[in-house]
Design an enzyme around this catalytic site. Structure first.
Site, PDB file in Angstrom:
ATOM      1  N   HIS A  26      65.486  32.302  63.561  1.00 16.60           N
ATOM      2  CA  HIS A  26      66.357  32.543  62.402  1.00 16.60           C
ATOM      3  C   HIS A  26      67.787  32.028  62.616  1.00 16.60           C
ATOM      4  CE1 HIS A  26      63.023  34.872  61.116  1.00 16.60           C
ATOM      5  NE2 HIS A  26      63.346  36.012  61.677  1.00 16.60           N
TER       6      HIS A  26
ATOM      7  N   ASP B   5      63.095  36.741  69.420  1.00 15.07           N
ATOM      8  CA  ASP B   5      62.723  37.296  68.114  1.00 15.07           C
ATOM      9  C   ASP B   5      63.641  36.789  66.998  1.00 15.07           C
ATOM     10  OD1 ASP B   5      61.200  39.202  66.482  1.00 15.07           O
ATOM     11  OD2 ASP B   5      63.043  40.384  66.394  1.00 15.07           O
TER      12      ASP B   5
END
Ligand code: BG6
Length: 475
Positions: A245, A240
């Site tokens: 990111h 995730d």
């Protein structure tokens, strides 16, 4: 007033237009760009979902969501204009039926004499639908050479599924038309990282293993998974947050200076960082990574349930991950990069810390060089966006030379006195302008999966569950 480049007339088609992302991020971002005059008059926004709403029902829904998410920035006239841009088309994208409704809705009310607007397909839905939507949009004659498609993360759950999605979408759209969004790249501090590194001559000569001891990239969240437990349980912190990111942040910190800000120049340099990441497998994964899962605890003094209670079932999914990695090239040989991210931690704070080495020799009597705090450059992504440089100064006054840590603080809010736009505002306008510099190219996504996958396998093979940490702690 910041300089704004107005963008060309555009039709946004938001698949998943009644979902959480659309309501919390996409529509507020579009509203704010409209309020500031960046959207062309003809721009329209079509929500596509199974919700069975008409335009009026959708406008009411968005209106109340804007009041929640844009609160202090709503203006009556701007809001009314924005709502008029909205339409809703009821469609089950997983079937062939009803696509004609979308074509009809788009041609109705369009000025046939005007040049065709740029069409942006924003896929804010499950990744397994990316291929079928692209293929059905093409079969229904909706994809033009000027169209673009935006893919939300996660792009697959491993390398094979990412390749499959990329192949399916790539059979309809060219790579130039595909925008794989990672909203971290639209954050102000992340873009500032490029400026900080490459618009200041001061840092770059020091930006290497000769002067930097290690780098820490941390994204801590105080929220739990809440209503997203079903999605999150199939994902976990590594997929995730880290695979996208944190690895993108790592690329911007560690890449070589691109020769220009050209889209491919920047992405080529990022790719080289991903390719140089030291692969981890088997026992090494267990030594260099930590997995955790939050149990019940206290956040801001209030009791909160643990992950398993929120999920209402057993699970080995990690809500916290920390790992130590290295970049195998001349610039970074021997420098550790620590990536860390977790939910339900003590605070909501994301930052990149670049820790410099100790001074090579102390001239101060009685103070060993190891006791002089090494410099640290801290780039704060959120909250309180800004950059802090930790130095050592002399404490004023008599009593000999007494060393004292001191901080040069560049707070963006104080220095620039202007509102910091949400990442999606910038990125959505980049899509219309056809600028993919801050989006992930296919090879970047797949290389990031190739590095991540052996970690997931080693965790599975170990049979070990993640360790439990109390919610509201440091993980
Ligand atoms: C998303 C993740 O991509 O980023 C979420 O799926 C996470 O789990 C979010 O909470 C964090 O984004 P931000 O901008 O709030 O730091």
């Amino acid at each position: 007033m910041p300089h704004l480049s107005p963008v060309a007339p555009c039709d946004f088609l938001v698949f998943g237009g009644t979902g959480d992302l659309a309501m919390r991020k996409l529509l507020p971002a579009l509203y704010l760009r409209d309020r500031d005059g960046q959207l062309a008059e003809q721009t329209r926004i079509f929500s596509v979902s199974r919700a069975g709403l008409d335009d009026a029902g959708y406008r009411d829904k968005v209106d109340s969501e804007l009041q929640r998410h844009v609160a202090g920035e709503l203006d009556t006239a701007d809001r009314a204009r924005f709502l008029q841009r909205l339409h809703h088309v009821t469609l089950d994208v997983a079937t062939d039926a009803d696509w004609a409704n979308l074509s009809t809705a788009m041609t109705e009310g369009a000025d046939p004499a005007a040049p065709a607007p740029i069409r942006v397909f924003y896929l804010a839905c499950a990744p397994r639908l990316f291929g079928p939507i692209s293929q059905r949009a093409a079969a229904n004659g909706l994809v033009e050479p000027t169209s673009r498609v935006v893919l939300e993360k996660p792009i697959g759950h491993d390398l094979a599924s990412a390749r499959e999605i990329n192949d399916q979408v790539g059979a309809v759209f060219t790579e130039e038309q595909i925008f794989r969004i990672d909203h971290y790249l639209g954050k102000e501090t992340v873009q500032n990282l490029l400026v900080l590194r490459f618009a200041n001559a001061l840092l770059e000569p020091l930006w290497n293993a000769g002067h930097i001891d290690h780098v820490q990239i941390s994204v801590a969240e105080s929220l739990g998974v809440g209503g997203r437990a079903d999605y999150y349980d199939g994902s976990g912190a590594l997929r995730d947050m880290v695979q996208n990111h944190l690895m993108q942040l790592l690329c911007l910190v560690a890449m070589e200076p691109p020769s220009t800000l050209d889209r491919e120049a920047v992405r080529d340099e990022k790719l080289k960082v991903l390719q140089a990441l030291r692969p981890m497998t088997g026992a090494e994964v267990l030594r260099r990574t930590v997995r955790g899962q939050y149990g019940p605890g206290l956040v801001d003094g209030a009791p909160v349930p643990g992950y398993l209670t929120e999920l209402d079932g057993p699970s080995r999914t990690e809500t916290f991950v920390a790992c130590k990695t290295e970049i195998q090239n001349w610039r970074w040989a021997g420098v550790s990069f620590y990536l860390r991210s977790g939910k339900r931690l003590a605070s909501h704070a994301s930052e990149i810390v670049v820790q410099f080495r100790h001074v090579p020799h102390s001239i101060f009597p009685g103070i060993d060089d190891e006791l002089i705090a090494p410099n640290r450059l801290v780039m704060r992504l959120q909250p309180d966006e800004g950059v802090r440089l930790h130095l050592v100064a002399k404490r004023p006054g008599p009593g000999g030379i007494r060393l004292h840590p001191a901080v040069l603080n560049l707070s963006f809010a104080e220095t620039f006195q202007s509102r910091l736009p949400d990442a999606y505002e910038r990125l959505l306008m980049d899509v219309v302008q056809g600028n993919p510099t801050l989006f992930m190219r296919r090879d970047e996504v797949e290389t990031a999966w190739a590095w991540t996958e052996p970690i997931l396998s080693a965790w599975d093979d170990s049979g070990e569950p993640p360790k439990t940490y109390p919610a509201g702690t440091a993980g």
